[in-house]
Structure formats: C-alpha cells, structure tokens
Design a protein around this motif. Sequence first.
Motif, PDB file in Angstrom:
ATOM      1  N   ASN A  38       9.380  24.518  -1.618  1.00 39.17           N
ATOM      2  CA  ASN A  38       8.713  25.776  -1.932  1.00 39.17           C
ATOM      3  C   ASN A  38       7.301  25.482  -2.435  1.00 39.17           C
ATOM      4  OD1 ASN A  38       8.920  25.151  -4.782  1.00 39.17           O
ATOM      5  ND2 ASN A  38      11.052  25.818  -4.683  1.00 39.17           N
ATOM      6  N   ASP A  59      12.354  26.064   2.621  1.00 39.54           N
ATOM      7  CA  ASP A  59      13.639  25.781   2.002  1.00 39.54           C
ATOM      8  C   ASP A  59      14.667  25.489   3.091  1.00 39.54           C
ATOM      9  OD1 ASP A  59      16.096  25.860   0.683  1.00 39.54           O
ATOM     10  OD2 ASP A  59      15.480  27.468  -0.668  1.00 39.54           O
ATOM     11  N   THR A  61      17.769  25.411   3.009  1.00 41.13           N
ATOM     12  CA  THR A  61      18.962  26.260   3.023  1.00 41.13           C
ATOM     13  C   THR A  61      18.743  27.495   3.884  1.00 41.13           C
ATOM     14  OG1 THR A  61      18.332  27.533   1.056  1.00 41.13           O
ATOM     15  CG2 THR A  61      19.594  25.506   0.701  1.00 41.13           C
ATOM     16  N   ASP A  62      17.506  27.740   4.285  1.00 38.52           N
ATOM     17  CA  ASP A  62      17.115  28.902   5.087  1.00 38.52           C
ATOM     18  C   ASP A  62      16.839  28.434   6.520  1.00 38.52           C
ATOM     19  OD1 ASP A  62      15.874  31.026   6.352  1.00 38.52           O
ATOM     20  OD2 ASP A  62      14.382  31.354   4.779  1.00 38.52           O
ATOM     21  N   ARG A  63      17.715  28.773   7.427  1.00 41.39           N
ATOM     22  CA  ARG A  63      17.556  28.308   8.807  1.00 41.39           C
ATOM     23  C   ARG A  63      16.270  28.844   9.435  1.00 41.39           C
ATOM     24  NH1 ARG A  63      23.756  28.850  11.140  1.00 41.39           N
ATOM     25  NH2 ARG A  63      24.755  27.883   9.322  1.00 41.39           N
ATOM     26  N   ALA A  65      13.481  29.242   7.900  1.00 45.52           N
ATOM     27  CA  ALA A  65      12.396  28.385   7.425  1.00 45.52           C
ATOM     28  C   ALA A  65      12.362  27.075   8.205  1.00 45.52           C
ATOM     29  CB  ALA A  65      12.575  28.109   5.929  1.00 45.52           C
ATOM     30  N   ARG A 138      27.482  27.389   6.324  1.00 42.93           N
ATOM     31  CA  ARG A 138      26.494  28.298   5.733  1.00 42.93           C
ATOM     32  C   ARG A 138      26.350  28.138   4.223  1.00 42.93           C
ATOM     33  NH1 ARG A 138      24.535  32.119   9.131  1.00 42.93           N
ATOM     34  NH2 ARG A 138      25.474  32.085  11.211  1.00 42.93           N
TER      35      ARG A 138
END
Length: 250
Positions: A38, A59, A61-63, A65, A138
């Motif tokens: 970030n 991030d 964890t964010d596909r 991104a 996920r």
Amino acid sequence: MNHKTRRILVTGSADGLGRAAAQSLLSAGYEVVVHARNPDRATSLRPLLDRGADIVVGDFTDRGAVRRIAQKLNDAKPPDAVIHNAGVWSGPAVMPVNIIAPYLLTALLREPRRLVYLSSGSHFGGHPHPSLAGVDWRGEHAGSYADSKLFVTALAAAVARLRPGVLSNAVDPGWVPTKMGGPNAPDDLELGHRTQEWLATSDDSQALTTGGYWYHRQRQPPHEAVHDQAFQDRLLEALARETGVAIRPT
C-alpha cells in the motif's frame, strides 16, 4: 533462448528478504521494480527509488490489484525475471498472497525468462489433496502455510514443465531473522536472499537449470508431490477455475 536478465521484479520488497534482494540487485547494476502492499508501505522504499528503482503498489489479497500490477508492467517494460518473494505466515491472507498472487502474475505477465518462487522447508508438511475443490483460495478463513508453500513449489515445477524456455525454480531461503521469521531465527539473513538473486541473474550452469528446489545454492529433493504431474495438473486446473486465467504452455 536468451536468459540475460536486465530488469527484475521483486514482490514484497518493503522489508525482509525482498528488500535485501532488491538492494543487492540495485547495487549490482540491475533495473529493479520493487513492490509494496500500500502507499504507506511504499514510503519506506524511497531510498531504493532514489537509487533508480521503479515501483508497483498493490495489496496481493486483492486479485484486482494483482491484475492491475501485471497490466502496468506489461504496458511499460515487462521484467526479464520475477522473484516471487511476497508471503505471509498466518491468517486468512495465506492462500491469496502465497499462491493466488504468484499464480496470477505468472499467468498474466508477458513471460519473463526467469521465475523464482519463495518456498519453505514447511512445504514438506503440506498435503497434496486428492481434490483441491475445498481449498479456501479466497482467504475467508485462516489458511495452511505449509499447504500454500507446497502449492507454490509445485507451481514452480509445473511452469518449468509447461514452459521449457523459461527458467522456473523454487527456493527455501531458510528460517531467517526477518519480521516473519522472528528475531531468534537460526539461519543466515545474508544467505537467505542470495540464492534467489543467483537464480534470477547468473550465467552459471547450475543457475541456468529449471524445475529445481534450492537451499543456499544447493539443489534439494522437494516433497514428492512437487514433481507429480497429476498433482500439478490438479493444482493448475483448480487455480484456473478459481481465477478465470490459465497458464498456457509454450
């Protein structure tokens, strides 16, 4: 194929082994793309940017991104090599960060010539599930670190099989004193990042091999499932279904 490396992406390079690798590669004269989760984390990379590094922020964890990072790199100057260093030890981000993000980058980036995936000795404790349908890709619940490292080690081997023109290897950096490893970790922090740099850049005959699992520049036998083609295929099929993107053979 020419495996000369000029430009290297190091994921998770705000601290720890990723930052050490990025600093070392910059000092050796390579073009380096650093990555931070970030904007706040990105500020810590200012000394590397002042030395000429480029940066991508997102991030894992964010596909979405991860996809945007891949698109940004493809639209600009794609890397010749990627050190898939980003990882987390525990919690719900384990599967998204440790296996989904490197899988997506592998599938979406315009084929770097060298790929280095950070594994761990913990991968020997992973379970090669007969069916991968129930894996929590996920991150809705805490994930198994050992499983995630078995999966990413098998991914490295599968890419080596499917893309023979690409050098794809996995590295156990050892249990080193980083934020993840803790201050009392017994392994050598300096040795912890040298093997991945060597695999990403060196013209040594050993470094020009593919499909290996390495510890301190020594090729080691991984978990028996890593080179099981049926397991590799089940893993790739599960990841393709989950992400909507397949890794194409070349």
